[in-house]
Write a protein that holds these residues in place. Sequence first.
Motif, PDB file in Angstrom:
ATOM      1  N   GLN A 100       0.825  -1.208   0.000  1.00  0.00           N
ATOM      2  CA  GLN A 100       0.000   0.000   0.000  1.00  0.00           C
ATOM      3  C   GLN A 100       0.858   1.256   0.000  1.00  0.00           C
ATOM      4  OE1 GLN A 100      -2.417  -2.093   3.357  1.00  0.00           O
ATOM      5  NE2 GLN A 100      -3.720  -0.428   2.623  1.00  0.00           N
ATOM      6  N   LEU A 101       1.967   1.216   0.730  1.00  0.00           N
ATOM      7  CA  LEU A 101       2.838   2.392   0.784  1.00  0.00           C
ATOM      8  C   LEU A 101       3.475   2.687  -0.563  1.00  0.00           C
ATOM      9  CD1 LEU A 101       4.675   1.933   4.183  1.00  0.00           C
ATOM     10  CD2 LEU A 101       3.232   3.862   3.527  1.00  0.00           C
ATOM     11  N   LEU A 141      12.437  -0.085  -1.341  1.00  0.00           N
ATOM     12  CA  LEU A 141      13.053  -1.383  -1.069  1.00  0.00           C
ATOM     13  C   LEU A 141      12.010  -2.401  -0.637  1.00  0.00           C
ATOM     14  CD1 LEU A 141      16.285  -0.303   0.865  1.00  0.00           C
ATOM     15  CD2 LEU A 141      16.091  -0.980  -1.533  1.00  0.00           C
ATOM     16  N   GLY A 142      10.976  -1.949   0.081  1.00  0.00           N
ATOM     17  CA  GLY A 142       9.898  -2.842   0.520  1.00  0.00           C
ATOM     18  C   GLY A 142       9.691  -2.782   2.013  1.00  0.00           C
ATOM     19  N   VAL A 143      10.263  -3.738   2.747  1.00  0.00           N
ATOM     20  CA  VAL A 143      10.171  -3.774   4.207  1.00  0.00           C
ATOM     21  C   VAL A 143      11.579  -3.694   4.781  1.00  0.00           C
ATOM     22  CG1 VAL A 143       9.469  -5.086   6.248  1.00  0.00           C
ATOM     23  CG2 VAL A 143       8.045  -5.144   4.178  1.00  0.00           C
ATOM     24  N   ILE A 144      11.779  -2.741   5.670  1.00  0.00           N
ATOM     25  CA  ILE A 144      13.065  -2.542   6.336  1.00  0.00           C
ATOM     26  C   ILE A 144      12.950  -3.030   7.771  1.00  0.00           C
ATOM     27  CG2 ILE A 144      14.750  -0.820   7.111  1.00  0.00           C
ATOM     28  CD1 ILE A 144      13.604   0.979   4.790  1.00  0.00           C
ATOM     29  N   GLY A 145      13.926  -3.784   8.212  1.00  0.00           N
ATOM     30  CA  GLY A 145      14.038  -4.129   9.621  1.00  0.00           C
ATOM     31  C   GLY A 145      15.203  -3.371  10.214  1.00  0.00           C
ATOM     32  N   MET A 146      14.954  -2.635  11.291  1.00  0.00           N
ATOM     33  CA  MET A 146      16.023  -1.823  11.880  1.00  0.00           C
ATOM     34  C   MET A 146      16.201  -2.171  13.342  1.00  0.00           C
ATOM     35  SD  MET A 146      16.729   2.224  11.597  1.00  0.00           S
ATOM     36  CE  MET A 146      18.266   2.891  12.230  1.00  0.00           C
ATOM     37  N   ILE A 147      17.445  -2.444  13.716  1.00  0.00           N
ATOM     38  CA  ILE A 147      17.789  -2.755  15.098  1.00  0.00           C
ATOM     39  C   ILE A 147      18.785  -1.710  15.566  1.00  0.00           C
ATOM     40  CG2 ILE A 147      18.820  -4.477  16.633  1.00  0.00           C
ATOM     41  CD1 ILE A 147      17.995  -6.090  13.627  1.00  0.00           C
ATOM     42  N   PHE A 148      18.480  -1.041  16.668  1.00  0.00           N
ATOM     43  CA  PHE A 148      19.353   0.042  17.110  1.00  0.00           C
ATOM     44  C   PHE A 148      19.407   0.096  18.631  1.00  0.00           C
ATOM     45  CE2 PHE A 148      15.094   1.561  16.376  1.00  0.00           C
ATOM     46  CZ  PHE A 148      14.820   2.458  17.390  1.00  0.00           C
ATOM     47  N   SER A 166       9.977   7.440   1.642  1.00  0.00           N
ATOM     48  CA  SER A 166      10.541   6.606   0.584  1.00  0.00           C
ATOM     49  C   SER A 166       9.667   5.396   0.256  1.00  0.00           C
ATOM     50  CB  SER A 166      11.950   6.130   0.972  1.00  0.00           C
ATOM     51  OG  SER A 166      11.926   5.395   2.182  1.00  0.00           O
ATOM     52  N   GLY A 167       8.457   5.346   0.833  1.00  0.00           N
ATOM     53  CA  GLY A 167       7.484   4.318   0.468  1.00  0.00           C
ATOM     54  C   GLY A 167       7.735   2.943   1.048  1.00  0.00           C
ATOM     55  N   ASN A 168       8.503   2.875   2.146  1.00  0.00           N
ATOM     56  CA  ASN A 168       8.834   1.594   2.758  1.00  0.00           C
ATOM     57  C   ASN A 168       8.091   1.382   4.067  1.00  0.00           C
ATOM     58  OD1 ASN A 168      11.261   0.520   1.123  1.00  0.00           O
ATOM     59  ND2 ASN A 168      11.861   2.635   1.550  1.00  0.00           N
ATOM     60  N   ALA A 169       7.710   0.149   4.343  1.00  0.00           N
ATOM     61  CA  ALA A 169       7.293  -0.229   5.685  1.00  0.00           C
ATOM     62  C   ALA A 169       8.542  -0.492   6.506  1.00  0.00           C
ATOM     63  CB  ALA A 169       6.409  -1.474   5.647  1.00  0.00           C
ATOM     64  N   ILE A 170       8.454  -0.282   7.814  1.00  0.00           N
ATOM     65  CA  ILE A 170       9.634  -0.480   8.649  1.00  0.00           C
ATOM     66  C   ILE A 170       9.253  -1.119   9.972  1.00  0.00           C
ATOM     67  CG2 ILE A 170       9.577   1.846   9.673  1.00  0.00           C
ATOM     68  CD1 ILE A 170      12.710   1.789   9.400  1.00  0.00           C
ATOM     69  N   ILE A 171      10.096  -2.029  10.415  1.00  0.00           N
ATOM     70  CA  ILE A 171       9.963  -2.679  11.718  1.00  0.00           C
ATOM     71  C   ILE A 171      11.133  -2.204  12.567  1.00  0.00           C
ATOM     72  CG2 ILE A 171       9.881  -4.877  12.951  1.00  0.00           C
ATOM     73  CD1 ILE A 171       9.026  -6.156  10.221  1.00  0.00           C
ATOM     74  N   SER A 218       0.244  -0.491  10.276  1.00  0.00           N
ATOM     75  CA  SER A 218       1.400  -1.396  10.331  1.00  0.00           C
ATOM     76  C   SER A 218       2.528  -0.957   9.393  1.00  0.00           C
ATOM     77  CB  SER A 218       0.972  -2.826   9.988  1.00  0.00           C
ATOM     78  OG  SER A 218       0.278  -2.872   8.758  1.00  0.00           O
ATOM     79  N   SER A 219       2.424   0.257   8.846  1.00  0.00           N
ATOM     80  CA  SER A 219       3.529   0.806   8.049  1.00  0.00           C
ATOM     81  C   SER A 219       4.786   0.951   8.900  1.00  0.00           C
ATOM     82  CB  SER A 219       3.155   2.176   7.478  1.00  0.00           C
ATOM     83  OG  SER A 219       2.024   2.089   6.655  1.00  0.00           O
ATOM     84  N   ILE A 220       4.587   1.322  10.168  1.00  0.00           N
ATOM     85  CA  ILE A 220       5.693   1.467  11.115  1.00  0.00           C
ATOM     86  C   ILE A 220       5.314   0.688  12.363  1.00  0.00           C
ATOM     87  CG2 ILE A 220       7.091   3.078  12.474  1.00  0.00           C
ATOM     88  CD1 ILE A 220       6.080   5.259  10.438  1.00  0.00           C
ATOM     89  N   GLN A 221       6.080  -0.330  12.676  1.00  0.00           N
ATOM     90  CA  GLN A 221       5.805  -1.144  13.858  1.00  0.00           C
ATOM     91  C   GLN A 221       7.027  -1.110  14.775  1.00  0.00           C
ATOM     92  OE1 GLN A 221       3.361  -4.906  12.843  1.00  0.00           O
ATOM     93  NE2 GLN A 221       4.472  -4.440  10.960  1.00  0.00           N
TER      94      GLN A 221
END
Length: 418
Positions: free
Chosen positions: A20-21, A117-124, A141-146, A176-179
Amino acid sequence: MDIKSYMRDIGVNAKKASSQLAAAETNQKNTFLEYLSNLLLDNAAAIIAANKNDLSKAEDNGLDAAFIDRLKLDEKNIKAMAEGLKQIQSLDDPIGAIANVKPMPSGIQVGKMRVPLGVIGMIFESRPNVTIDAAGLAIKSGNAIILRGGSESIHSNNYLAILIKEALIKANLPESSIQVIDTTDRTAVGELITMHEFVDVIIPRGGKSLIKRISDEASIPVIKHLDGNCHIYVDEHASLEQALGIVDNAKTQRLGTCNTLESLVVHKNFAEIFLIKLHGILKSKNIELRGCDETLKIIKSATKATEDDFYEEYLGPILSCKIVTSFDEAIRHINHYSSGHTEAIITNHYENSMRFLREIDSSSVMINASTRFADGFEYGLGAEIGISTDKFHARGPVGLEGLTSEKYIVIGNGQIRK
């Protein structure tokens, strides 16, 4: 909690939201950014209160001053976060942009279109402002991110997640675009970095041990930098006052950031007058100087540097120093010990400055400026999701363009291949 099921649900929802994004209108994305920016300012007191819970726990656990500095949110930080979102809002939407369309002998036209890119997983770790920076860049940038922040910032991140959700609803974007993962169980990280059916790229941001673990264990492409051993070379053609001001700022403005100066390289013809004055500044700010044998001849109270010191990202009140006999030796030393993050030269010699730009192999290379400028906000990116020292896909501060890819497009008029 069943972490595997919890993470799978997050992955499924992120994948759905990413579709959707990718089709979201620019005005929807900008509505999210504007609304979230205002929410940060309107709820500053509540954000600071949540952050105080994290700070109190960090102090009880004996974490050092540099770590606490990275963890802390105050009115200045919150205003900067809000301004970063406004800057991202003002930037052109990269998604759908078509470039380099060229006619081919066959009659077709071939070009490239920029896509998420699609779905980004970020650990910080530690920095709760990353939650906001990453959220803003991902949406534009049209990405979902976890997002999986460290346990030390759980209260701050959970409150920011509430504001993010409100802004997504306001913009009519999928919730759920940003979780934000709300468990401190480390098993969640292991699940996230192996969910290749849902996640397209992993971005770790934190200490060397975290990034090494992610790089070693992930089954998904990783955008990373292991550490920030940043250098400044003070050339024999430098201005004394300029060199003192830049080195002081690069080292002492903030000790615990990846763009802080850690390694100083000085030409021998400039070393004595420069190091004597610099040492007075460093001493007044309780910065320890660790130097080579030539440095110790000038600054007798300095500590003898070991080989490891020249590789080290201190993130604290220590600076290594190497005196060199030539420009070529400076280049060799920096390229050998650098982590590939940011290096600067201080000089009034044009040819040396141009050689430095060409020959230093780092993601940011500067002339007569503090390494502290190696930052997405300062580079006009609005914010950064991280700084990449990789050489593929993205390098340096990763902003909107770094969170996109390109696909070839072909425009024809009935052509067939013969």
